[in-house]
Every structure is written in C-alpha cells, then in structure tokens.
Design a protein around this motif. Sequence first.
Motif, PDB file in Angstrom:
ATOM      1  N   SER A 104       2.240  14.534  -0.446  1.00 28.63           N
ATOM      2  CA  SER A 104       2.035  13.782   0.958  1.00 28.63           C
ATOM      3  C   SER A 104       0.423  13.987   1.199  1.00 28.63           C
ATOM      4  CB  SER A 104       2.593  14.435   2.114  1.00 28.63           C
ATOM      5  OG  SER A 104       3.917  14.164   1.953  1.00 28.63           O
ATOM      6  N   ALA A 105      -0.288  14.992   0.926  1.00 28.50           N
ATOM      7  CA  ALA A 105      -1.668  15.189   1.122  1.00 28.50           C
ATOM      8  C   ALA A 105      -2.241  14.068   0.089  1.00 28.50           C
ATOM      9  CB  ALA A 105      -2.010  16.505   0.706  1.00 28.50           C
ATOM     10  N   PHE A 106      -1.850  14.097  -0.983  1.00 31.94           N
ATOM     11  CA  PHE A 106      -2.565  13.227  -1.995  1.00 31.94           C
ATOM     12  C   PHE A 106      -2.513  11.652  -1.463  1.00 31.94           C
ATOM     13  CE2 PHE A 106      -2.020  10.478  -5.858  1.00 31.94           C
ATOM     14  CZ  PHE A 106      -3.628  10.668  -6.121  1.00 31.94           C
ATOM     15  N   VAL A 107      -1.358  11.395  -0.990  1.00 30.12           N
ATOM     16  CA  VAL A 107      -1.123   9.981  -0.585  1.00 30.12           C
ATOM     17  C   VAL A 107      -1.960   9.823   0.456  1.00 30.12           C
ATOM     18  CG1 VAL A 107       0.672   8.152   0.378  1.00 30.12           C
ATOM     19  CG2 VAL A 107       1.282   9.701  -1.480  1.00 30.12           C
ATOM     20  N   CYS A 108      -2.176  10.585   1.600  1.00 27.16           N
ATOM     21  CA  CYS A 108      -3.081  10.658   2.682  1.00 27.16           C
ATOM     22  C   CYS A 108      -4.422  10.200   2.271  1.00 27.16           C
ATOM     23  CB  CYS A 108      -2.886  11.832   3.618  1.00 27.16           C
ATOM     24  SG  CYS A 108      -3.719  11.608   5.012  1.00 27.16           S
ATOM     25  N   CYS A 109      -4.930  11.412   1.428  1.00 26.19           N
ATOM     26  CA  CYS A 109      -6.297  10.973   0.679  1.00 26.19           C
ATOM     27  C   CYS A 109      -6.368   9.753  -0.106  1.00 26.19           C
ATOM     28  CB  CYS A 109      -6.716  12.189  -0.206  1.00 26.19           C
ATOM     29  SG  CYS A 109      -6.741  13.770   0.712  1.00 26.19           S
ATOM     30  N   LEU A 110      -5.619   9.120  -0.554  1.00 22.25           N
ATOM     31  CA  LEU A 110      -5.735   8.002  -1.332  1.00 22.25           C
ATOM     32  C   LEU A 110      -5.764   6.873  -0.384  1.00 22.25           C
ATOM     33  CD1 LEU A 110      -5.611   6.443  -4.065  1.00 22.25           C
ATOM     34  CD2 LEU A 110      -3.243   6.291  -3.713  1.00 22.25           C
ATOM     35  N   ILE A 111      -4.916   6.911   0.458  1.00 18.59           N
ATOM     36  CA  ILE A 111      -5.018   5.846   1.623  1.00 18.59           C
ATOM     37  C   ILE A 111      -6.408   6.028   2.491  1.00 18.59           C
ATOM     38  CG2 ILE A 111      -3.981   5.148   3.827  1.00 18.59           C
ATOM     39  CD1 ILE A 111      -1.266   6.003   2.597  1.00 18.59           C
ATOM     40  N   TRP A 112      -6.689   7.017   2.885  1.00 19.81           N
ATOM     41  CA  TRP A 112      -7.959   7.181   3.522  1.00 19.81           C
ATOM     42  C   TRP A 112      -9.258   6.642   2.773  1.00 19.81           C
ATOM     43  CZ3 TRP A 112      -8.082  10.503   8.033  1.00 19.81           C
ATOM     44  CH2 TRP A 112      -9.572  10.772   8.647  1.00 19.81           C
ATOM     45  N   GLY A 113      -9.331   7.057   1.629  1.00 17.77           N
ATOM     46  CA  GLY A 113     -10.457   6.527   0.560  1.00 17.77           C
ATOM     47  C   GLY A 113     -10.450   4.972   0.347  1.00 17.77           C
ATOM     48  N   THR A 114      -9.384   4.673   0.140  1.00 17.11           N
ATOM     49  CA  THR A 114      -9.324   2.950   0.019  1.00 17.11           C
ATOM     50  C   THR A 114      -9.352   2.303   1.173  1.00 17.11           C
ATOM     51  OG1 THR A 114      -6.787   3.044   0.045  1.00 17.11           O
ATOM     52  CG2 THR A 114      -7.916   3.306  -2.130  1.00 17.11           C
ATOM     53  N   THR A 115      -9.061   2.931   2.336  1.00 17.14           N
ATOM     54  CA  THR A 115      -9.310   1.865   3.556  1.00 17.14           C
ATOM     55  C   THR A 115     -10.498   2.002   3.829  1.00 17.14           C
ATOM     56  OG1 THR A 115      -8.662   3.878   5.093  1.00 17.14           O
ATOM     57  CG2 THR A 115      -7.108   2.420   4.282  1.00 17.14           C
ATOM     58  N   PHE A 116     -11.596   3.150   3.686  1.00 21.85           N
ATOM     59  CA  PHE A 116     -13.025   2.838   3.734  1.00 21.85           C
ATOM     60  C   PHE A 116     -13.606   1.772   3.330  1.00 21.85           C
ATOM     61  CE2 PHE A 116     -17.085   4.061   2.940  1.00 21.85           C
ATOM     62  CZ  PHE A 116     -18.001   4.191   4.115  1.00 21.85           C
ATOM     63  N   ILE A 117     -13.130   1.425   2.065  1.00 25.89           N
ATOM     64  CA  ILE A 117     -13.768   0.379   1.241  1.00 25.89           C
ATOM     65  C   ILE A 117     -13.381  -1.124   1.732  1.00 25.89           C
ATOM     66  CG2 ILE A 117     -13.883  -0.715  -0.847  1.00 25.89           C
ATOM     67  CD1 ILE A 117     -13.570   1.922  -2.170  1.00 25.89           C
ATOM     68  N   ALA A 118     -12.201  -0.829   2.357  1.00 26.12           N
ATOM     69  CA  ALA A 118     -11.792  -2.251   2.854  1.00 26.12           C
ATOM     70  C   ALA A 118     -12.448  -2.445   4.056  1.00 26.12           C
ATOM     71  CB  ALA A 118     -10.023  -2.179   2.896  1.00 26.12           C
ATOM     72  N   GLN A 119     -12.445  -1.459   5.030  1.00 24.81           N
ATOM     73  CA  GLN A 119     -12.893  -1.481   6.302  1.00 24.81           C
ATOM     74  C   GLN A 119     -14.596  -1.954   6.216  1.00 24.81           C
ATOM     75  OE1 GLN A 119     -13.011   2.093   8.601  1.00 24.81           O
ATOM     76  NE2 GLN A 119     -13.773   1.175  10.420  1.00 24.81           N
TER      77      GLN A 119
END
Length: 77
Positions: A9-24
């Motif tokens: 869960s922590a890994f998925v959260c970090c993955l989502i957090w990191g990729t959404t910064f680029i999208a944002q």
Amino acid sequence: MSKRLSLISAFVCCLIWGTTFIAQDTGMDEIGPFIFNGVRFFVGFLALIPFFFAIEKNKFFSEKIKFFRNILVKKRT
C-alpha cells in the motif's frame, strides 16, 4: 493489516503521488487551475465508486430497502 500489505500500500501510494506530480505540472500548463481540479476530483470520485459499493454494499441496500418499506407502510395507512 499485515506487514506485506502495508508495504504494498505504501509503495502504491508513493507511485501514485510521484506520477501525479508530473501530470499536474503538465496539466497546469494546458488548462486553468479550476478546470484541472474539477476534473481531478471527478476522476477521483469515479475511482472510489467501486470501493464504495464493495465495502458499503450491504449497508447501502439494507437502508434502501428500509426506506421503501416505510414508504409502502405509510401509503397503506
């Protein structure tokens, strides 16, 4: 929650957090902040609907049945 599930869960959260910064960052260049946040929250809403029905399904439908039973009982009296 097991240690393995919490790490995943922590890994998925970090993955989502990191990729959404680029999208944002990319999205803010193309459209305004209000439209961007509106679309972002709507996509989040759509992503959470299956979880809502999976977790709260029984409670949701039992309350719905109680509501309609109360309406039918009121119409009979």
